[in-house]
Design a protein around this motif. Structure first.
Motif, PDB file in Angstrom:
ATOM      1  N   UNK A  48     116.177  36.145  -6.355  1.00 36.60           N
ATOM      2  CA  UNK A  48     115.707  37.465  -6.786  1.00 36.60           C
ATOM      3  C   UNK A  48     114.939  38.116  -5.652  1.00 36.60           C
ATOM      4  N   UNK A  85     118.249  26.305 -15.252  1.00 37.50           N
ATOM      5  CA  UNK A  85     117.498  26.738 -14.082  1.00 37.50           C
ATOM      6  C   UNK A  85     118.187  26.167 -12.840  1.00 37.50           C
ATOM      7  N   UNK A  89     108.987  42.761 -17.926  1.00 39.40           N
ATOM      8  CA  UNK A  89     109.317  41.366 -18.220  1.00 39.40           C
ATOM      9  C   UNK A  89     108.065  40.682 -18.770  1.00 39.40           C
ATOM     10  N   UNK A  90     108.260  39.850 -19.770  1.00 37.27           N
ATOM     11  CA  UNK A  90     107.171  39.038 -20.299  1.00 37.27           C
ATOM     12  C   UNK A  90     105.970  39.827 -20.803  1.00 37.27           C
ATOM     13  N   UNK A 100     108.312  30.412 -16.294  1.00 37.81           N
ATOM     14  CA  UNK A 100     108.737  29.057 -15.928  1.00 37.81           C
ATOM     15  C   UNK A 100     109.996  28.669 -16.705  1.00 37.81           C
ATOM     16  N   UNK A 101     109.974  28.919 -18.008  1.00 38.94           N
ATOM     17  CA  UNK A 101     111.127  28.557 -18.839  1.00 38.94           C
ATOM     18  C   UNK A 101     112.398  29.299 -18.419  1.00 38.94           C
ATOM     19  N   UNK A 102     112.236  30.537 -17.977  1.00 42.56           N
ATOM     20  CA  UNK A 102     113.402  31.318 -17.575  1.00 42.56           C
ATOM     21  C   UNK A 102     113.898  30.939 -16.190  1.00 42.56           C
ATOM     22  N   UNK A 103     113.025  30.296 -15.398  1.00 44.12           N
ATOM     23  CA  UNK A 103     113.449  29.905 -14.059  1.00 44.12           C
ATOM     24  C   UNK A 103     113.511  31.049 -13.075  1.00 44.12           C
ATOM     25  N   UNK A 104     112.578  32.002 -13.178  1.00 42.62           N
ATOM     26  CA  UNK A 104     112.576  33.122 -12.225  1.00 42.62           C
ATOM     27  C   UNK A 104     112.163  32.636 -10.831  1.00 42.62           C
ATOM     28  N   UNK A 105     112.509  33.391  -9.814  1.00 43.08           N
ATOM     29  CA  UNK A 105     112.205  33.018  -8.434  1.00 43.08           C
ATOM     30  C   UNK A 105     111.041  33.832  -7.856  1.00 43.08           C
ATOM     31  N   UNK A 142     107.237  35.708  -9.421  1.00 39.86           N
ATOM     32  CA  UNK A 142     106.421  36.111 -10.566  1.00 39.86           C
ATOM     33  C   UNK A 142     105.614  37.336 -10.160  1.00 39.86           C
TER      34      UNK A 142
END
Lengths: 296, 296, 296, 296
Positions: B248, B292, D211-212, D222-227, D229
Motif C-alpha cells: 500500500x 495476510x 478506515x477503522x 492488524x487483523x486486516x493485514x494493512x501495510x 497505519x
C-alpha cells in the motif's frame, strides 16, 4: 523502563539470545550454526542473512533464538559458537537478553533528542539501562532526574577537551557503559575517546549527510534553497560526520520557512532518526562493515 | 525483458533457486534445511525467517541458494526437500531461477498500470515472461504489440461473464500462466475463476483499503475530504477488495484537488504499488497466511 | 495532449490568465492589482502571496483570473498592469492560457524521464506544446514519433559542443521555444546557451542536491552508505548543479542494494521530480529569487 | 510558552492580524478587502485565496496583515470589514495576534499526545495560552503541573456523562476557552457539548479515516493485514469520527508487527498529526466548509 517493566521484560526474555555474525562467505555456515543451536536445544525465532557476493563475498547473519533454561546453557553455547567461529573465521557478538545494555546519553542545551530518548525508554521502546546523562548545560537536569537517572553537569569547550573527556571516561568506566548516545551534544570527541568505544557511539547530525557536513546545516540548507531537510544518525569515527550511517530521514520545507523554521521542523525528524538508530543498535540489528552499516 | 536481457539473466542465475517454507514451528527446522543444502553443495545467498510465536506458532522461511551445476541437481534437491518437508509438515515452494514465471496481464481502458508493468519489465525489473495481455478495450493494443506481446481483445461485462471467463481460462491454459495481474481490469471475477488461481491473481485497488472498498473510491475520498489518498495491491479472493494485502502507499492531496485531480494523483501511486506487488511475487518474497501476507 | 484535449483545454481556459509579480514590498500592492482587475471585469480565481519580510522585504504574488471575452481585453489589461508595474517597480509575467507554452525536450540514452514527460503530457497533465525532442542517441525516436512529435538526432560530446549548440539554438528559434527540459541529457551547456534561456531550462539531477554534485551520484551514494537516495529538478545556471532548486524527493534504499539497484530506484523518483518541476513551471507557479525558488 | 516567550511574541506581533473569509464568489472581493486594508494603513504580509468554482462557487481567503499602531485601529478596521462583509455576504473571523487564544486539553491515561502538545507549546510552536488540562486519570498531573498549568482530575464514564460535562463546561466558561483539544481523551461528547464549541474541538483518531472508524482501530488494522497505519486529526461533530478532517498521516508496518507494535508506531504519528492540526487551527489556517476543511 521502570522496574516493573524491566522485570516483565527479563521474565519474558530470560531464555532468549541474539547472535550477530560476519565472516568470509562459504557454504555450510548456516548449517553449522543452526545445527549447533539445535544440538543445544535452542529454537531459532527470527533470522536474517545477507551476503555481499556469493562465495567470495562477506556473509552477515543475525539470529534470535530461545532455549529452555538458557542461563544454565550460556557457557556451553558460547563455547560452541567460539569453536564454529574459529572454523569459519567469524567476527561475532552474542547477547543474552537478560543482560541489559548500559547506555550513557551526552546532551547539551537543546533537549529535544534527550527527551525523546527518555520517553521512548519510559514507554518500553528502548530496552536498556540508561545509567547516566552527561551535559555541558544544566538545562536537562530536572527532566533527567525526574526519571531517577543521575545527571552530571560537566561544562565543556574545546580548550578543556582533555580534562572533560578524562572525567567522562571515568564515569563511563564507573558505570560500565556499552553505548554512548550523543543527543545533540555538539562537542567534537578526540580520537582517543572514539577509539575507546568503536561502533558504540551514536551521533545525530541535523542534515541529510553527506550534504551539509559540519556546522550550521540548517543555515546552509536555507541558503541553498533545498525543498527537503534531513537528519542522519551514525556511528562516530575520527572523521567528522563521516562515520557509518545507521538511519536517515527527511521532511519537506518550502520558501516560507526561514532558518528558525528549518530548525523546528528538523527537530521533528532528528529525534525519531536518533531514536530509531539507538533502538536498532540496542536490538543488535546493526553490523558495521567498511564504513557502512547492515541493518537487519 | 528482451531476448538479450533474458539470456543474460538466465546465464547469471542458472545456478540459483529460491525456497519458500511455512510450517508449524519447532526446533531444528533451519538446521535440517541448511544442512540438506550444504550436503548438496549449495550455498545460502540470502535468507529471512519469521515465526509468529516461538515453538507453538507458525514458521516462515525464504532462502535463496546457489550450487554449481544446479540443473543436474534439481531432482535430488527437490526430493530431499520433499522428505524434510514431510518430517516437519511443511508447505513449500521451490523455484529454480532459470524457469521464468509466465504472466498474463488483464487490462481495460486506463492503461497507466499496464504501461508501468511493461516498462518495468522492459527495463529488467520484472523478471517474467509476459505471455499475453487481455483487455476489454482496444486501447492498449498498439502499446502491447510494440513490445512483441500478443494482445487479445475480449469485450466483457457482467452479463457475459461466464463466456468471457471461459475464453480467458482457455488462454491461461494455452499459455501455461503462473500469475495473473489485474492492471485496472475493473471486472469482477467469478469464484470459479479465482479458485483456479489461488494466491496467483494480483489486483490493484485505487484506495487505501479497507477505506473505500468497491466502486468510485476517489469520488468518495473527495466527498469525505481526506488529506491523503491511497492504493493497495492485493491477491484476489472471492470477497471483493478483501484479499491479502501485499503493498500500500499514499499520496498527499488538498482542498484544491477535485475528483479528477485525485484520479491523476492516484495513478502515480497505483502504478508503483502494483509494480512492487508484482515484483515481490515474482521474486518469491510473498507468503499468504490467514488472509495476510508475509513479505520477505 | 492530442488535438481534442487541446481544443477542450483552450475552450475551458480561453478567458483565463495568470499573473506573476515580484517587487519591493510596500502597502497597497494587492489593492492596486486587484482593483485594476476588477475594473476590467476580471474575477480572481486563485491567488497566493508571500513576502520575505514585511515592508522592507520582497513581495511575491501569483494570481489566476478570469474575464468574459478575455481576448478582447488582453491589450488593455496588459497596459494597465504595465502602468501599475512601473509604479511599484515590479517584475511581472502575464500569461493568457489560450497561448500554450512551447517546450523542447533534450534527451539521451536513458529514456525514463522522457517517457514520463510524454505520458504526463498525453494524459493532459502537462499543458504545453511539446514542439520537438532533441537527442544525442537514436534510442527514443520511435517513442517520440509515435506521439507525432518531431525527433532530431544530434550527436553530441564536449569536443563539438559549439557546433551542437548552434544547431540546437537554430531549432529553438525555428520552433519559438519557451521552455527547455533536460530529461537526463547528460551534456553540459555553455554559458552562452544558458544565457539565452534564463530560468527557462529545467534539469533533473539524480541526487539530493547539494549532496553528490556532478558525475556518478549513485555510485558515490552507494560508497557512502546512505539510507535514502534523491533526485532534484532545478533551473540550469552556469554553475553545474547549483541552479535554483524547484523540487526534490527521496526514496529509501538499504544495504542489499548495489549501484545498479540505486539507479533503478532512483529512476522512480527522477521521473516524478522532473515532471512536477516542469508542471509547476508550465502552470506559472515558480518565481526565481536570489538563486532560490518560490513555488506557489 | 513561558512568560518571556509570550512577551517576545506579543512584542513582535502586536501590530499583526489575520482575517479569514468565506462567501459566495463574485468579482471585486479581493479588491474591496485589500483596498480597505490599504486605506487603514495596513500592509498585507501573506495571503492565500481559493475558489471552489469561479463566479458561482464559494470564495475563501486568508490574509495576514500589519499596521503601525494596530491596537488603536482595531475597532475601525473591524467596522470596515463588517461593512464590506455585509456587502459580500461574508462569514469572516478577524484575530489580532496580541490576543492569545485560550486552549483546554482533555486527556486520559495515554499521555503521549498531551506531552507532545506541551512540548510543542514550550518550544514556542503552539502559540496559545494552555489554560488548563482536564483528565479522567491522574497520570498526567505531575507532567502538566511541571509546566505551571492547572490540572483537573474529573473521573468520567458514560454513566455519568452529563455531570462530567457540566463540570467541564463550567471550567470552559471560567477559563474563557476558545479551543478544546481531545488528546486521546477516549470519551464521547454529547451533542450539547459539541454544539457549544462548533469547529472548535479537535480530536485525534488513531486510524487513517474513514478506515477503522470507532474502537480498537489498531487491532482491526492488524487483523486486516494493512501495510500502513494512520492517524487523523479532525473537528468533532455529532457523528463519531465523521467530522471535518484537518490532517492525516501514515507510517509503514509489516508482518512482524503485532497489535502492541502498531500502537507504539501509531503514537509516533498521532502526536504529530494532532500537533499539526492544532497548530494550523491556532494560526487561523483552517476554514470548515461542508464537512471538509480548507487548510491554507
Amino acid at each position: 523502563m521502570n522496574n516493573q517493566q524491566i522485570q516483565q521484560y527479563l521474565t519474558t526474555n530470560q531464555n532468549r539470545a541474539r547472535l550477530l555474525v560476519s565472516c568470509p562467505d562459504q557454504p555450510g555456515i548456516v548449517s553449522a550454526i543452526s545445527t549447533l543451536l539445535r544440538d543445544h536445544g535452542a529454537n531459532i525465532v527470527e533470522s536474517s542473512q545477507y551476503t555481499t557476493h556469493p562465495v567470495e563475498g562477506t556473509f552477515f547473519l543475525r539470529i534470535v533464538f530461545e532455549a529452555n533454561d538458557m542461563k544454565a546453557k550460556e557457557n556451553e553455547i558460547r563455547d560452541a559458537i567460539t569453536s564454529v567461529g574459529e572454523e569459519f573465521s567469524m567476527q561475532w557478538r552474542l547477547n543474552f537478553l537478560h543482560e541489559l545494555k548500559k547506555t550513557a546519553i551526552f546532551a547539551s542545551k537543546d533537549t529535544t533528542c534527550l527527551r525523546e530518548l527518555l520517553y521512548e525508554w519510559e514507554s518500553g521502546d528502548l530496552v536498556t539501562d540508561i545509567s547516566l546523562v552527561i551535559s555541558n548545560h544544566e538545562t536537562g537536569r530536572e527532566l533527567v532526574e525526574s526519571f531517577g537517572i543521575p545527571f552530571y553537569y560537566i561544562p565543556a569547550n574545546k580548550d578543556i577537551r582533555k580534562e572533560v573527556e578524562a572525567k567522562q571516561l571515568e564515569l563511563m568506566e564507573e558505570y560500565d557503559i556499552d553505548l554512548i548516545v550523543l543527543a545533540r551534544y555538539m562537542q567534537i570527541l578526540t580520537p582517543k575517546f572514539v577509539a575507546t568505544y568503536p561502533s558504540s557511539i551514536i551521533n545525530i547530525h541535523h542534515s541529510f549527510l553527506p550534504a551539509f557536513v559540519g556546522a550550521s546545516p540548517h543555515k546552509r540548507a536555507y541558503d541553498r534553497g533545498v525543498k527537503l531537510i534531513g537528519a542522519t544518525s551514525h556511528y562516530v569515527t575520527d572523521d567528522l560526520d563521516e562515520g557509518p550511517i545507521i538511519e536517515q530521514d527527511v521532511i519537506r520545507v518550502d520558501h516560507r520557512n526561514n532558518v528558525s523554521d528549518l530548525k523546528k521542523k528538523g527537530r521533528l525528524i532528528e529525534r525519531s532518526v536518533l531514536a530509531r538508530g539507538v533502538k536498532w543498535h540496542l536490538e543488535d540489528r546493526v553490523i558495521v562493515h567498511e564504513n557502512k552499516t547492515i541493518v537487519f
